[in-house]
Structures are given as structure tokens and as C-alpha cells.
Motif scaffolding. Structure first.
Motif, PDB file in Angstrom:
ATOM      1  N   CYS A  58      30.835  27.679  35.541  1.00  0.00           N
ATOM      2  CA  CYS A  58      32.122  28.370  35.625  1.00  0.00           C
ATOM      3  C   CYS A  58      32.250  29.444  34.550  1.00  0.00           C
ATOM      4  O   CYS A  58      32.823  30.510  34.794  1.00  0.00           O
ATOM      5  CB  CYS A  58      33.264  27.360  35.501  1.00  0.00           C
ATOM      6  N   GLY A  59      31.714  29.167  33.363  1.00  0.00           N
ATOM      7  CA  GLY A  59      31.785  30.160  32.292  1.00  0.00           C
ATOM      8  C   GLY A  59      31.006  31.421  32.636  1.00  0.00           C
ATOM      9  O   GLY A  59      31.499  32.545  32.465  1.00  0.00           O
ATOM     10  N   ILE A  60      29.779  31.248  33.157  1.00  0.00           N
ATOM     11  CA  ILE A  60      28.950  32.400  33.519  1.00  0.00           C
ATOM     12  C   ILE A  60      29.579  33.169  34.679  1.00  0.00           C
ATOM     13  O   ILE A  60      29.658  34.398  34.665  1.00  0.00           O
ATOM     14  CB  ILE A  60      27.526  31.936  33.879  1.00  0.00           C
ATOM     15  N   TRP A  61      30.036  32.438  35.688  1.00  0.00           N
ATOM     16  CA  TRP A  61      30.616  33.084  36.868  1.00  0.00           C
ATOM     17  C   TRP A  61      31.910  33.821  36.528  1.00  0.00           C
ATOM     18  O   TRP A  61      32.130  34.948  36.977  1.00  0.00           O
ATOM     19  CB  TRP A  61      30.880  32.032  37.935  1.00  0.00           C
ATOM     20  N   THR A  62      32.762  33.181  35.722  1.00  0.00           N
ATOM     21  CA  THR A  62      34.022  33.814  35.334  1.00  0.00           C
ATOM     22  C   THR A  62      33.749  35.050  34.492  1.00  0.00           C
ATOM     23  O   THR A  62      34.417  36.082  34.640  1.00  0.00           O
ATOM     24  CB  THR A  62      34.891  32.824  34.550  1.00  0.00           C
ATOM     25  N   ALA A  67      34.227  40.777  34.057  1.00  0.00           N
ATOM     26  CA  ALA A  67      33.578  42.062  33.774  1.00  0.00           C
ATOM     27  C   ALA A  67      33.677  43.005  34.969  1.00  0.00           C
ATOM     28  O   ALA A  67      33.839  44.225  34.802  1.00  0.00           O
ATOM     29  CB  ALA A  67      32.111  41.835  33.401  1.00  0.00           C
ATOM     30  N   MET A  68      33.606  42.460  36.192  1.00  0.00           N
ATOM     31  CA  MET A  68      33.679  43.297  37.386  1.00  0.00           C
ATOM     32  C   MET A  68      35.058  43.924  37.588  1.00  0.00           C
ATOM     33  O   MET A  68      35.192  44.896  38.338  1.00  0.00           O
ATOM     34  CB  MET A  68      33.301  42.491  38.630  1.00  0.00           C
ATOM     35  N   MET A  69      36.080  43.389  36.940  1.00  0.00           N
ATOM     36  CA  MET A  69      37.398  44.019  37.017  1.00  0.00           C
ATOM     37  C   MET A  69      37.370  45.437  36.463  1.00  0.00           C
ATOM     38  O   MET A  69      38.167  46.292  36.857  1.00  0.00           O
ATOM     39  CB  MET A  69      38.427  43.183  36.237  1.00  0.00           C
ATOM     40  N   GLY A  70      36.460  45.689  35.535  1.00  0.00           N
ATOM     41  CA  GLY A  70      36.368  47.011  34.938  1.00  0.00           C
ATOM     42  C   GLY A  70      35.467  47.965  35.692  1.00  0.00           C
ATOM     43  O   GLY A  70      35.292  49.114  35.272  1.00  0.00           O
ATOM     44  N   ILE A 213      44.656  47.826  42.933  1.00  0.00           N
ATOM     45  CA  ILE A 213      45.529  46.678  42.708  1.00  0.00           C
ATOM     46  C   ILE A 213      45.049  45.483  43.528  1.00  0.00           C
ATOM     47  O   ILE A 213      45.013  44.347  43.048  1.00  0.00           O
ATOM     48  CB  ILE A 213      46.985  47.035  43.063  1.00  0.00           C
ATOM     49  N   ASP A 214      44.654  45.742  44.797  1.00  0.00           N
ATOM     50  CA  ASP A 214      44.160  44.656  45.647  1.00  0.00           C
ATOM     51  C   ASP A 214      42.887  44.055  45.071  1.00  0.00           C
ATOM     52  O   ASP A 214      42.685  42.840  45.107  1.00  0.00           O
ATOM     53  CB  ASP A 214      43.889  45.193  47.057  1.00  0.00           C
ATOM     54  N   GLN A 215      41.997  44.896  44.542  1.00  0.00           N
ATOM     55  CA  GLN A 215      40.761  44.407  43.939  1.00  0.00           C
ATOM     56  C   GLN A 215      41.064  43.519  42.744  1.00  0.00           C
ATOM     57  O   GLN A 215      40.502  42.420  42.608  1.00  0.00           O
ATOM     58  CB  GLN A 215      39.890  45.583  43.494  1.00  0.00           C
ATOM     59  N   PHE A 218      42.575  40.163  43.871  1.00  0.00           N
ATOM     60  CA  PHE A 218      41.563  39.278  44.451  1.00  0.00           C
ATOM     61  C   PHE A 218      40.745  38.601  43.364  1.00  0.00           C
ATOM     62  O   PHE A 218      40.520  37.383  43.396  1.00  0.00           O
ATOM     63  CB  PHE A 218      40.651  40.079  45.382  1.00  0.00           C
ATOM     64  N   LEU A 219      40.294  39.387  42.392  1.00  0.00           N
ATOM     65  CA  LEU A 219      39.457  38.828  41.340  1.00  0.00           C
ATOM     66  C   LEU A 219      40.235  37.832  40.481  1.00  0.00           C
ATOM     67  O   LEU A 219      39.697  36.790  40.084  1.00  0.00           O
ATOM     68  CB  LEU A 219      38.882  39.953  40.480  1.00  0.00           C
ATOM     69  N   LEU A 220      41.488  38.132  40.194  1.00  0.00           N
ATOM     70  CA  LEU A 220      42.322  37.197  39.429  1.00  0.00           C
ATOM     71  C   LEU A 220      42.492  35.882  40.179  1.00  0.00           C
ATOM     72  O   LEU A 220      42.452  34.797  39.587  1.00  0.00           O
ATOM     73  CB  LEU A 220      43.682  37.827  39.118  1.00  0.00           C
ATOM     74  N   ALA A 221      42.690  35.977  41.507  1.00  0.00           N
ATOM     75  CA  ALA A 221      42.831  34.761  42.311  1.00  0.00           C
ATOM     76  C   ALA A 221      41.533  33.958  42.318  1.00  0.00           C
ATOM     77  O   ALA A 221      41.549  32.719  42.263  1.00  0.00           O
ATOM     78  CB  ALA A 221      43.242  35.124  43.732  1.00  0.00           C
ATOM     79  N   MET A 222      40.399  34.660  42.375  1.00  0.00           N
ATOM     80  CA  MET A 222      39.112  33.991  42.421  1.00  0.00           C
ATOM     81  C   MET A 222      38.801  33.238  41.124  1.00  0.00           C
ATOM     82  O   MET A 222      38.256  32.139  41.149  1.00  0.00           O
ATOM     83  CB  MET A 222      37.999  35.008  42.705  1.00  0.00           C
ATOM     84  N   ILE A 223      39.124  33.840  39.995  1.00  0.00           N
ATOM     85  CA  ILE A 223      38.748  33.215  38.719  1.00  0.00           C
ATOM     86  C   ILE A 223      39.742  32.156  38.260  1.00  0.00           C
ATOM     87  O   ILE A 223      39.470  31.421  37.304  1.00  0.00           O
ATOM     88  CB  ILE A 223      38.582  34.271  37.602  1.00  0.00           C
ATOM     89  N   ALA A 224      40.874  32.039  38.960  1.00  0.00           N
ATOM     90  CA  ALA A 224      41.899  31.076  38.525  1.00  0.00           C
ATOM     91  C   ALA A 224      41.362  29.653  38.536  1.00  0.00           C
ATOM     92  O   ALA A 224      41.541  28.894  37.572  1.00  0.00           O
ATOM     93  CB  ALA A 224      43.132  31.195  39.421  1.00  0.00           C
ATOM     94  N   GLY A 225      40.674  29.270  39.623  1.00  0.00           N
ATOM     95  CA  GLY A 225      40.144  27.909  39.719  1.00  0.00           C
ATOM     96  C   GLY A 225      39.123  27.584  38.644  1.00  0.00           C
ATOM     97  O   GLY A 225      39.250  26.561  37.942  1.00  0.00           O
TER      98      GLY A 225
END
Length: 284
Positions: A58-62, A67-70, A213-215, A218-225
Motif C-alpha cells: 500500500c505504501g508503494i502503490w499510494t 506522485a501521479m497527481m502532479g 479536477i476529475d483526475q 479519481f486518484l484521491l478516491a483510489m488512494i483512500a482505501g
């Protein structure tokens, strides 16, 4: 036409946050692996190794998706395929589980470390590029072969170093120091892989502020778990006395307690059946 790409759309925010998440996952993974090697049943050992794998994965994936948000490519919207994104998370956890279980059960021999590090490193690289394949742009993405190979090499070296630290480093502060180094290695692998990317934009495509904004959403929702999983793992580690006190603290206290309660070989029986050490005087 080739688009101008950047990995730092938000400045230092995303690389710093990504690095911290990589450090957190590494620190939790190291400490859980250390805990698995203490006295306990096979079931307990497997439980700690599983928690180590989830923490590292989870640490590596998150780290990757923060990083992809940027990441931005001028002239193109960016979206993600949900199934491939989740597949990359599953791969991250699975390959780290393979690595930590190998060293957890087979030890830290050179062959075991090399094999586990190679498999785990290749898996981490696969996670990265599966995550990249989940990214959809208006056009196509190309990769520089030599830079990709370098990123894979960094992933293998980082994974081997992480596993070596997990079975070698025992002290709490040493583990924290090792996690900082691992954060650098994991982040270095990610940004090396991103340096291999070039985006060829379809001129008929369009970009908009709404797509950005959609991107981000999406990424925020994905990393929440995964972030929640890391918080749960951190809570478990914080409340485990053996990890807080460090190696040898609790075993020493148990040994001391055992010595104080174990009768000596030579002595006399007291009024309640216990033995007293023979010091030359009789018990009365």
C-alpha cells in the motif's frame, strides 16, 4: 505532436507527500517483519508477515498515485481505467507478500535475498507500468527503453535492500533510518520511470480544467482505501509493546522474572515448598 509533460504540476507538494507515504509503508513493513521473527506461533508469524506485505504494498502503490497527481501533458486530458488501477494495487501487495514471506520463512541467505529481491523488484516495476497503462490520454505514450530498464534495476535493488533491512535491522531507530533510505529508492524508481515517458497528443483531442479536477478526484478516491490500511497498520504497530520497546526488552524482562521465580538447585525447602539458596545458614 509531442506534448510538454511535467510530474510537478503542484510543485513540491506531490513528490514530498509521495516520499512520506513511501517512508511510512517501508517503516511499517520493516517493523512488522521484525515482529514476525520474534517468538510466536506460525500463525502469528504469518499474520505479521501479511501485515508487512500490505503495508509495503500500500505504501508503494499510494506513493505512485500521489506522485501521479502532479503529472500533466499539455493539450491532453488524462483519465484512468479503474480495473487496471486496482489491478496494480493487487500486484503491489502480492509481490511484496512473496518477498517478505520468502525471507520470513527461509531466512536472509544470499540466494534467498537475491531471489526474493528480484521477484519483488520486478513486481514493483510491473505495478508501476500497469498503473501507467491505466492512464488514458488523447494520443499515445512512448517509453525510452534504456530509461525503463534503469527504473527496473532501481526497483530490484530497492526491493533487495528493503528485504535485507527487514531481516537484519532490529533497532527501532535503525528501522526508521532504513525506511527514509527506502523512501528515496522507491521515489527514485518512480520518477526514473516517469522520465522514460513521452506523450504524443492527438490534435483533435481537447483538455479542460474540469478534466483535471476529475483526475484529481479519481486518484484521491483510489488512494483512500490504502491510506486507511496504512493507518490501521500503524495503530497495530504502535500498540505492540515488543515493537515499541525494541528487540530484547521484553524477552529480558521475562528472563529476569523467570530467574526470580525459579528455585535454585542447591538450597533448603522453605515453609511454602520453595527453595532458598544455600548461603551457609539454615532456614528456620
Amino acid at each position: 505532436m509531442d506534448a510538454t509533460v511535467t510530474d510537478f504540476h503542484y510543485g513540491a507538494v506531490t513528490p514530498v507527500a509521495a516520499y512520506l507515504m513511501a517512508c511510512l509503508g517501508s517503516a511499517l513493513g520493516l517493523r512488522c517483519t521484525v515482529r514476525s521473527m520474534r517468538r510466536g506461533s506460525r500463525r502469528q508469524q504469518n499474520g505479521w508477515l501479511s501485515l508487512a506485505a500490505v503495508s509495503l504494498g500500500c505504501g508503494i502503490w499510494t506513493m505512485h498515485f500521489i506522485a501521479m497527481m502532479g503529472f500533466r501533458a499539455d493539450g491532453s486530458d488524462i483519465s484512468y481505467d479503474t480495473r487496471l488501477t486496482l489491478l496494480s494495487l493487487a500486484v503491489a501487495i502480492a509481490v511484496t507478500a512473496l518477498g517478505v514471506f520468502l525471507v520470513g520463512h527461509l531466512g536472509s541467505g544470499a540466494k534467498v535475498l537475491a531471489t526474493a529481491g528480484l521477484l519483488m523488484g520486478l513486481g514493483v516495476a510491473a505495478m508501476h507500468y500497469i498503473g501507467m497503462s491505466a492512464m488514458q490520454v488523447h494520443g499515445g505514450m512512448r517509453y525510452d527503453t534504456m530509461t525503463v530498464a534503469l527504473s527496473v534495476l532501481i526497483a530490484v535493488v530497492a526491493a533487495t535492500a528493503a528485504l535485507w533491512a527487514a531481516v537484519t535491522v532490529r533497532n527501532l531507530w535503525s528501522s526508521l533510518g532504513a525506511s527514509l533510505v527506502m523512501g528515496v529508492a522507491v521515489s527514485g524508481m518512480h520518477y526514473t520511470g516517469m522520465a522514460a515517458v513521452s506523450v504524443h497528443v492527438d490534435p483533435t483531442g481537447a483538455t479542460s480544467a474540469q478534466s483535471s479536477i476529475d483526475q484529481l478526484s479519481f486518484l484521491l478516491a483510489m488512494i483512500a482505501g490504502p491510506v486507511v490500511m496504512l493507518v490501521v497498520a500503524a495503530t497495530i504497530v504502535m500498540f505492540d509493546p515488543d515493537l515499541v520497546l525494541g528487540e530484547g526488552a521484553r524477552p529480558a524482562s521475562r528472563t529476569q522474572a523467570a530467574r526470580s521465580s525459579t528455585p535454585t538447585a542447591t538450597g533448603q525447602r522453605g515453609p511454602y515448598g520453595q527453595y532458598y539458596e544455600d548461603t551457609g545458614s539454615e532456614s528456620r
